[in-house]
Design a protein around this motif. Sequence first.
Motif, PDB file in Angstrom:
ATOM      1  N   LEU A  30      -8.868 -16.503  -1.160  1.00 25.60           N
ATOM      2  CA  LEU A  30      -8.310 -15.322  -0.965  1.00 25.60           C
ATOM      3  C   LEU A  30      -7.093 -15.354  -1.916  1.00 25.60           C
ATOM      4  O   LEU A  30      -6.282 -16.003  -1.375  1.00 25.60           O
ATOM      5  CB  LEU A  30      -8.284 -14.677   0.315  1.00 25.60           C
ATOM      6  N   VAL A  31      -7.092 -14.104  -2.717  1.00 22.52           N
ATOM      7  CA  VAL A  31      -5.504 -13.761  -3.180  1.00 22.52           C
ATOM      8  C   VAL A  31      -4.597 -12.932  -2.752  1.00 22.52           C
ATOM      9  O   VAL A  31      -5.193 -11.649  -2.265  1.00 22.52           O
ATOM     10  CB  VAL A  31      -5.730 -13.597  -4.657  1.00 22.52           C
ATOM     11  N   SER A  32      -3.486 -13.333  -2.195  1.00 26.04           N
ATOM     12  CA  SER A  32      -2.458 -12.428  -1.685  1.00 26.04           C
ATOM     13  C   SER A  32      -1.513 -12.166  -2.713  1.00 26.04           C
ATOM     14  O   SER A  32      -1.011 -12.982  -3.269  1.00 26.04           O
ATOM     15  CB  SER A  32      -1.640 -12.725  -0.456  1.00 26.04           C
ATOM     16  N   LYS A  58       5.366  -4.615  -0.937  1.00 24.20           N
ATOM     17  CA  LYS A  58       3.883  -4.296  -0.644  1.00 24.20           C
ATOM     18  C   LYS A  58       3.104  -5.447  -0.515  1.00 24.20           C
ATOM     19  O   LYS A  58       3.392  -6.574  -1.667  1.00 24.20           O
ATOM     20  CB  LYS A  58       3.458  -3.235  -1.606  1.00 24.20           C
ATOM     21  N   PHE A  59       2.099  -5.738   0.292  1.00 27.06           N
ATOM     22  CA  PHE A  59       1.399  -6.835   0.265  1.00 27.06           C
ATOM     23  C   PHE A  59      -0.007  -6.473   0.359  1.00 27.06           C
ATOM     24  O   PHE A  59      -0.593  -5.521   0.796  1.00 27.06           O
ATOM     25  CB  PHE A  59       1.700  -7.408   1.896  1.00 27.06           C
ATOM     26  N   THR A  78     -12.438  -7.257  -3.582  1.00 25.64           N
ATOM     27  CA  THR A  78     -12.535  -6.309  -2.313  1.00 25.64           C
ATOM     28  C   THR A  78     -11.223  -6.627  -1.682  1.00 25.64           C
ATOM     29  O   THR A  78     -10.746  -7.746  -1.334  1.00 25.64           O
ATOM     30  CB  THR A  78     -13.724  -6.772  -1.463  1.00 25.64           C
ATOM     31  N   THR A  79     -10.411  -5.441  -1.105  1.00 24.04           N
ATOM     32  CA  THR A  79      -9.292  -5.599  -0.620  1.00 24.04           C
ATOM     33  C   THR A  79      -9.711  -5.963   1.031  1.00 24.04           C
ATOM     34  O   THR A  79     -10.389  -5.234   1.401  1.00 24.04           O
ATOM     35  CB  THR A  79      -8.443  -4.439  -0.699  1.00 24.04           C
ATOM     36  N   MET A  80      -9.239  -7.079   1.458  1.00 27.31           N
ATOM     37  CA  MET A  80      -9.278  -7.573   2.645  1.00 27.31           C
ATOM     38  C   MET A  80      -8.301  -6.901   3.741  1.00 27.31           C
ATOM     39  O   MET A  80      -8.628  -6.563   4.951  1.00 27.31           O
ATOM     40  CB  MET A  80      -9.331  -8.989   2.875  1.00 27.31           C
ATOM     41  N   ALA A  81      -7.035  -6.754   3.429  1.00 30.59           N
ATOM     42  CA  ALA A  81      -5.946  -6.399   3.969  1.00 30.59           C
ATOM     43  C   ALA A  81      -4.803  -5.917   3.061  1.00 30.59           C
ATOM     44  O   ALA A  81      -4.526  -6.125   2.086  1.00 30.59           O
ATOM     45  CB  ALA A  81      -5.369  -7.679   4.749  1.00 30.59           C
ATOM     46  N   THR A  82      -4.063  -4.792   3.750  1.00 32.32           N
ATOM     47  CA  THR A  82      -2.980  -4.454   3.148  1.00 32.32           C
ATOM     48  C   THR A  82      -1.790  -4.028   3.921  1.00 32.32           C
ATOM     49  O   THR A  82      -2.091  -4.048   5.377  1.00 32.32           O
ATOM     50  CB  THR A  82      -3.189  -2.862   2.496  1.00 32.32           C
ATOM     51  N   GLY A  83      -0.440  -4.055   3.370  1.00 34.80           N
ATOM     52  CA  GLY A  83       0.778  -3.971   4.273  1.00 34.80           C
ATOM     53  C   GLY A  83       1.965  -4.105   3.496  1.00 34.80           C
ATOM     54  O   GLY A  83       1.887  -3.778   2.365  1.00 34.80           O
ATOM     55  N   SER A 100       3.617  -7.191   7.630  1.00 32.80           N
ATOM     56  CA  SER A 100       2.807  -6.329   8.873  1.00 32.80           C
ATOM     57  C   SER A 100       1.569  -6.079   7.976  1.00 32.80           C
ATOM     58  O   SER A 100       1.951  -5.378   6.671  1.00 32.80           O
ATOM     59  CB  SER A 100       3.760  -5.252   9.135  1.00 32.80           C
ATOM     60  N   LEU A 101       0.480  -6.215   8.425  1.00 30.81           N
ATOM     61  CA  LEU A 101      -0.788  -5.869   7.638  1.00 30.81           C
ATOM     62  C   LEU A 101      -1.744  -5.010   8.514  1.00 30.81           C
ATOM     63  O   LEU A 101      -1.763  -5.380   9.840  1.00 30.81           O
ATOM     64  CB  LEU A 101      -1.168  -7.108   7.237  1.00 30.81           C
TER      65      LEU A 101
END
Length: 123
Positions: free
Chosen positions: A49-51, A57-58, A67-72, A85-86
């Motif tokens: 997974l690429v962060s 912004k994260f 596909t976006t798995m997480a944002t924060g 914080s995500l």
Amino acid sequence: MKPLMFATLLAAAATLAACQTSERANTYAPVAQQAPQGVEGSWVDANGLVSTFSAGKFATRTTDTNTTMATGTYLTQPGGLIEISLFSNISKSASKANCSLVTTRQLNCTSSSGAQFTLNRQG
């Protein structure tokens, strides 16, 4: 001096200046690329997974379908601690992680649930 003659001399002077500038520019050594600073940029985990960290912004995405798995968001604290914080799009829940930049290419993290993971800088 006639206007046409003045324009011709001006054009010749500009051409000569361009040649001299060009010659000088070729004598300089190429600028070395600086090592990355902080967490800005793209990082990959053991699962591929690429962060991405950019201007506070994260986001984490899959490499195959993007596909976006997480944002924060993230904050860099004194001493190199990065607080993330995500919101997970998979579990539909919010969480936090604390990370430490151990080298310019490795980020060691611990989630709020205690899970540990490492991110490695891409590129």
